[in-house]
Structure formats: C-alpha cells, structure tokens
Design an enzyme around this catalytic site. Structure first.
Site, PDB file in Angstrom:
ATOM      1  N   SER A 143      -4.507 -10.298  -3.108  1.00 50.93           N
ATOM      2  CA  SER A 143      -3.111  -9.949  -2.330  1.00 50.93           C
ATOM      3  C   SER A 143      -2.146  -9.648  -3.526  1.00 50.93           C
ATOM      4  CB  SER A 143      -2.848 -11.363  -1.444  1.00 50.93           C
ATOM      5  OG  SER A 143      -1.547 -11.214  -1.223  1.00 50.93           O
ATOM      6  N   TYR A 156      -1.541 -20.578  -1.428  1.00 48.34           N
ATOM      7  CA  TYR A 156      -2.337 -19.258  -1.067  1.00 48.34           C
ATOM      8  C   TYR A 156      -1.943 -18.254  -2.127  1.00 48.34           C
ATOM      9  CZ  TYR A 156      -3.337 -14.973   1.067  1.00 48.34           C
ATOM     10  OH  TYR A 156      -3.819 -13.616   1.477  1.00 48.34           O
TER      11      TYR A 156
END
Ligand SMILES: NC(=O)c1ccc[n+]([C@@H]2O[C@H](COP(=O)([O-])OP(=O)(O)OC[C@H]3O[C@@H](n4cnc5c(N)ncnc54)[C@H](OP(=O)(O)O)[C@@H]3O)[C@@H](O)[C@H]2O)c1
Length: 270
Positions: A143, A156
């Site tokens: 990401s 995350y």
C-alpha cells in the site's frame, strides 16, 4: 521437435473480490491457469467458472482462511508440491482498523496474521521450489501507506511497510536465481473494502482509482521489470530519489562512534 512450454499456474490470494479478482482475470486472460484462494467459496467458484469459460484456462478454487494456521497449511502444502505453480500473488489483506489506542490486541494480531504472517509463510513454502527451477515470480500487494504512515491510523500502515521491506530483501536474495519479485503500492482503490461509513466518499474523486486500472498498471510495471510499482505516481524519478536518499545514509548507519550531536560538551574528566 520444439517443446511448447505451458504458462505457469498463478496462485492468487484474496481472489474472491477486488484487486485479487482483477489479478485473476488478467492472468487468466494472458493464458495462465489460476488457483484462487479466499474464504468465500461461492464467490471463488463463480469467478473460476467465468474465467475458464471466457479464457479457456484451468481455474481452480482453494478456499481457506489465511489467518487459520490449519487452513493456511493446506495452501502452503499446495505451493510446496504443485510443480505447475510458478507465480504467487500475495494480495489478501485487511484495511486499517481503529486507532492504536482503541484497537484490541486480538484484532491487531489477526491483521498481522493476514497481512504479514500469511504472505511470508506462503513465500517460504514456494521459494525453495522456484529457486531449484531457476524461475518464477512473486507479487506482493502492499500500500502507499508504507510510505505515508501519517495518512492512516492503527497498525495497517506498519504491516504494509513490512510487505515493502520484505519484498526489497527478497529481491536482493533471489533475483540472481532468476526469480522476479514485485511490490505493488496501491493508493485508494474502489473495492468493497471501502464499503463502510466514511469510506470512499471521504476522498476527492481524483484520489480514487478503479480496480482494473490499478491492476493493469501494476502488470505493466511487472512487464517492465519494476521491483516497486506505484501505479499513481506520475514521475518515477520521485521513487528513484527516495531510494537514493536512503542509500546515501547507508555508510553511516552503523559506526563505532555516536554522532557528535549525541555527545556531551562536558569532558569526562572535568
Ligand atoms: N482498496 C484499496 O484502496 C487498497 C489500497 C491499498 C492497498 N490495498 C491492498 O490490496 C489488497 C486487496 O484489497 P482489496 O481492496 O481488493 O480488498 P477487498 O475487496 O476487501 O478484498 C479482500 C480479499 O481478501 C480476501 N480475504 C480477506 N480476509 C481473508 C482471510 N482471512 N483469508 C483469506 N482471504 C481473505 C477476501 O475474500 P474473502 O472475504 O472471501 O476471504 C477478498 O478476496 C489488500 O492487501 C489491501 O491491503 C487496497
């Protein structure tokens, strides 16, 4: 007589929806047999049927919860023993949970189990076979938050930093064995993961990429031999500069003496 090599089978995790389903579509379109992994067997089977009908490739489902050691074990075993599998797309992952102060330890651990432990274990299961045959590919979906921790909350972003660092190390270790490695860093991408209150509507449309555009760009980066692909980054020189800045520090990251700014001005014998 020339032997026609069959395209490698591709295992894709998190293939029942979103980015993983788009990867399955594109690899099948390229003529690769696919093995689809996720928990939702019905969705996997529907996708497998469509892919074999549209692209005339073998499409198998391997339903598994990758946070369950027993179920994950079946996936690892398949990677260890199925000699047709030459490409792994580690895509399954869960998005940001609550802020660190509100997160339950079990929720953080479950996220790490899926985003960090599962891809690492799957690579460990597959890699010896790929190294032995001297070819294959591993695509890890990270990401952009790996580069932008301030844009999210919770653990995350850290899990995706792991995916990036892990992929860079993997590349250093296995490139000379003929193994291709790529880390893909999506920005905000329109998938069901955002079907929550304050989801996609909290971003301006110019920040949201459609899933097929993302996967097509990621595969273009793969075809170009990129190790890190940031589909929305306009100028690839920015990533090169970032890497150069990091590499410039390397000679100074481990030395026998501390930097002057950490030393007291007062001499020890005063
Ligand atoms: N969408 C974005 O904006 C975005 C941005 C950056 C990075 N990413 C990353 O891209 C990857 C794919 O995300 P996405 O947006 O496509 O998500 P998604 O639409 O929610 O799909 C997630 C996929 O992972 C599977 N999955 C979830 N938990 C699982 C488990 N315990 N075991 C096995 N499979 C599981 C889901 O299938 P089942 O429910 O059937 O198991 C589904 O196939 C993730 O790694 C995510 O972190 C996404």
């Amino acid at each position: 007589m020339a032997v026609v090599e069959q395209p490698d089978t591709v295992m894709i995790t998190g293939a029942s929806a979103g980015i993983g389903a788009a990867y399955a579509d594109r690899f099948a379109q390229r003529g690769h047999p696919v093995v689809l992994v996720a928990r939702n067997q019905q969705q996997l089977e529907a996708l497998a049927q469509r892919l074999s009908r549209e692209y005339h490739v073998k499409a198998e489902v391997l339903p598994a919860d990758l946070t369950s050691p027993a179920e994950r074990q079946r996936v690892e075993e398949r990677l260890r023993t199925d000699h047709t599998i030459g490409i792994l797309v580690n895509n399954a992952g869960v998005e940001a949970g609550p802020a660190l102060a509100q997160a339950s330890p079990d929720a953080v651990a479950a996220m790490i189990e899926l985003n960090v432990t599962a891809p690492s274990r799957l690579v460990a299961a597959l890699l010896p076979r790929l190294v032995a045959r001297g070819r294959g590919s591993i695509i890890n979906v990270g990401s952009i938050l790996a580069l932008a921790p301030e844009l999210s909350v919770g653990a995350y972003a850290a899990s995706k930093s792991y995916v990036l660092t892990y992929t860079l190390t993997l590349h250093e270790e296995v490139a000379h064995h003929g193994i291709r490695v790529q880390c893909v860093l999506p920005g905000v991408t329109r998938t069901a993961t955002w079907n929550v209150a304050g989801g996609l509507e909290s971003f301006p449309p110019r920040m949201i990429m459609e899933v097929n555009e993302l996967v097509d760009a990621a595969l273009a980066g793969y075809d170009q031999g990129e190790v890190v692909t940031i589909p929305s980054l306009v100028d690839s020189v920015e990533w090169k500069r970032f890497e150069e800045a990091r590499r410039r520090m390397l000679p100074e990251l481990s030395r026998s003496v501390a930097a002057d700014r950490y030393k007291s001005d007062i001499p020890e014998d005063a």
